[in-house]
Design a protein around this motif. Sequence first.
Motif, PDB file in Angstrom:
ATOM      1  N   CYS A  59       9.261  10.187   7.151  1.00  0.00           N
ATOM      2  CA  CYS A  59       9.162   9.937   5.691  1.00  0.00           C
ATOM      3  C   CYS A  59       8.235   8.539   5.280  1.00  0.00           C
ATOM      4  O   CYS A  59       7.369   9.274   4.003  1.00  0.00           O
ATOM      5  CB  CYS A  59      10.822  10.187   4.579  1.00  0.00           C
ATOM      6  N   LEU A  60       8.680   7.742   5.699  1.00  0.00           N
ATOM      7  CA  LEU A  60       7.805   6.388   5.188  1.00  0.00           C
ATOM      8  C   LEU A  60       6.475   6.741   4.502  1.00  0.00           C
ATOM      9  O   LEU A  60       5.385   6.102   4.279  1.00  0.00           O
ATOM     10  CB  LEU A  60       7.742   5.425   5.272  1.00  0.00           C
ATOM     11  N   PRO A  61       5.881   6.855   6.552  1.00  0.00           N
ATOM     12  CA  PRO A  61       3.939   6.766   6.150  1.00  0.00           C
ATOM     13  C   PRO A  61       3.566   8.075   5.419  1.00  0.00           C
ATOM     14  O   PRO A  61       2.277   7.652   5.000  1.00  0.00           O
ATOM     15  CB  PRO A  61       4.381   7.543   7.698  1.00  0.00           C
ATOM     16  N   THR A  62       3.948   8.758   5.145  1.00  0.00           N
ATOM     17  CA  THR A  62       3.436   9.672   3.962  1.00  0.00           C
ATOM     18  C   THR A  62       2.945   8.951   2.388  1.00  0.00           C
ATOM     19  O   THR A  62       2.422   9.322   1.909  1.00  0.00           O
ATOM     20  CB  THR A  62       3.914  11.207   3.778  1.00  0.00           C
ATOM     21  N   ALA A  63       4.123   7.697   2.446  1.00  0.00           N
ATOM     22  CA  ALA A  63       4.568   7.369   1.346  1.00  0.00           C
ATOM     23  C   ALA A  63       2.893   6.756   1.111  1.00  0.00           C
ATOM     24  O   ALA A  63       2.480   6.549  -0.053  1.00  0.00           O
ATOM     25  CB  ALA A  63       5.031   6.998   1.283  1.00  0.00           C
ATOM     26  N   GLY A 122       1.364  -1.152  -0.205  1.00  0.00           N
ATOM     27  CA  GLY A 122       0.022   0.500   0.034  1.00  0.00           C
ATOM     28  C   GLY A 122       0.715   1.076   0.122  1.00  0.00           C
ATOM     29  O   GLY A 122      -0.089   2.522   0.030  1.00  0.00           O
ATOM     30  N   PHE A 123       1.947   0.402  -0.144  1.00  0.00           N
ATOM     31  CA  PHE A 123       3.121   2.289  -0.197  1.00  0.00           C
ATOM     32  C   PHE A 123       2.709   2.769  -1.778  1.00  0.00           C
ATOM     33  O   PHE A 123       3.021   1.986  -2.023  1.00  0.00           O
ATOM     34  CB  PHE A 123       4.734   1.892   0.138  1.00  0.00           C
ATOM     35  N   MET A 124       1.977   3.914  -2.165  1.00  0.00           N
ATOM     36  CA  MET A 124       2.009   5.013  -2.987  1.00  0.00           C
ATOM     37  C   MET A 124       3.492   5.866  -3.356  1.00  0.00           C
ATOM     38  O   MET A 124       3.338   6.386  -3.146  1.00  0.00           O
ATOM     39  CB  MET A 124       1.214   5.748  -3.061  1.00  0.00           C
ATOM     40  N   PHE A 125       4.312   4.733  -3.550  1.00  0.00           N
ATOM     41  CA  PHE A 125       5.679   5.639  -3.873  1.00  0.00           C
ATOM     42  C   PHE A 125       5.831   6.279  -5.203  1.00  0.00           C
ATOM     43  O   PHE A 125       6.588   7.246  -5.513  1.00  0.00           O
ATOM     44  CB  PHE A 125       7.138   4.167  -3.677  1.00  0.00           C
ATOM     45  N   CYS A 126       5.159   5.132  -6.416  1.00  0.00           N
ATOM     46  CA  CYS A 126       5.119   6.474  -7.395  1.00  0.00           C
ATOM     47  C   CYS A 126       3.762   7.152  -8.173  1.00  0.00           C
ATOM     48  O   CYS A 126       2.785   6.440  -8.837  1.00  0.00           O
ATOM     49  CB  CYS A 126       5.644   5.628  -9.097  1.00  0.00           C
ATOM     50  N   PRO A 127       3.848   7.906  -7.330  1.00  0.00           N
ATOM     51  CA  PRO A 127       1.774   8.376  -7.439  1.00  0.00           C
ATOM     52  C   PRO A 127       1.239   8.223  -8.719  1.00  0.00           C
ATOM     53  O   PRO A 127       0.082   8.131  -9.479  1.00  0.00           O
ATOM     54  CB  PRO A 127       1.586   9.500  -6.733  1.00  0.00           C
ATOM     55  N   LYS A 128       2.174   8.420  -9.630  1.00  0.00           N
ATOM     56  CA  LYS A 128       1.706   9.264 -11.276  1.00  0.00           C
ATOM     57  C   LYS A 128       1.702   8.068 -12.652  1.00  0.00           C
ATOM     58  O   LYS A 128       1.484   8.157 -13.332  1.00  0.00           O
ATOM     59  CB  LYS A 128       2.132   9.926 -11.376  1.00  0.00           C
TER      60      LYS A 128
END
Length: 310
Positions: free
Chosen positions: A248-252, A218-224
């Motif tokens: 930083c990690l939770p904001t991903a 569920g980490f949205m590392f590449c939002p686009k």
Amino acid sequence: MYYFIVNPNSRSGAGRTIWNKLRSELALRNITYRAYLTEYVGHAVKIAHEVSKKGTAEDPVYLITVGGDGTIHEVLTGICDFDNVIFGYIPTGSGNDFCRGMKLPQDPVAALTSIIKKERIMSMDVPSMMINNRRYCFGISAGIGYDASVCQEVLATPAKKYLNRLGLGKLIYTAIALKQLLFVNPVPMTLYLDGGRKRSFRKVYFTAVMNQKFEGGGFMFCPKAKPNDGILDVIVVEGMNRMKMLLCLPTALVGRHTRTKGVHILRCKRIEINSAVPLAVHKDGESGGIQSELSVSLEKKALKVIMPVL
């Protein structure tokens, strides 16, 4: 006819229970099919290779994967010719990043219903990576460094099996991610992108090549990132201390990490990654061993995927 490749050991054995339920659904709906249950790591590659040979461009086979994200990479790797296959996916794993990225049903019965209806087909890019002169395809992401180290330790820990049975499998990822962060040492990496572009970084935690927006549960590392735009999205995380990395990690999870200094998002069709130190590598969350270099590019042909109706 439908061909099902089933990983009964996904989600620590829950895959078999889910498949038994799906078999009952198939019988109720009078669906003709053949099923193959995997017996060992890499078995899905061989099955997919043999089954996909039955298809032609005019009469493709319906190849349905029933398993976790790691089973997807094996099936994609085994397919002979993407023109000859229409791919469907029924999730039985704990991460389900493929479902998130493709917006597929996460309920197995709902996924089966969508596949049987075949109301919409979408073309999906298929990236492939080379490791020691061997080709591996993947559907979600491939990475080197911290994210891959977490994947490899999760795969090796016995606690994952017990937490999966309790529906708490993600807790083991969190615990190991925090533990790994205490000991990880960022290293120099050099990236070569198409067009002759070269990017060098001194202290890299990890580099991940993404076909979907999400990895790691569920980490949205590449939002686009889009799985059908003919482009690879790449995230490089470097040059920050451990505390900043921890924050930083939770904001991903919501894609806001891209505002953080040290997070770089690159786009390309081909990339070669060279690490100064051999590091863990993953492909769709499965181990790729310890490597110092890898290359990723897009297959020339896209894969047709059965999608739910909009």
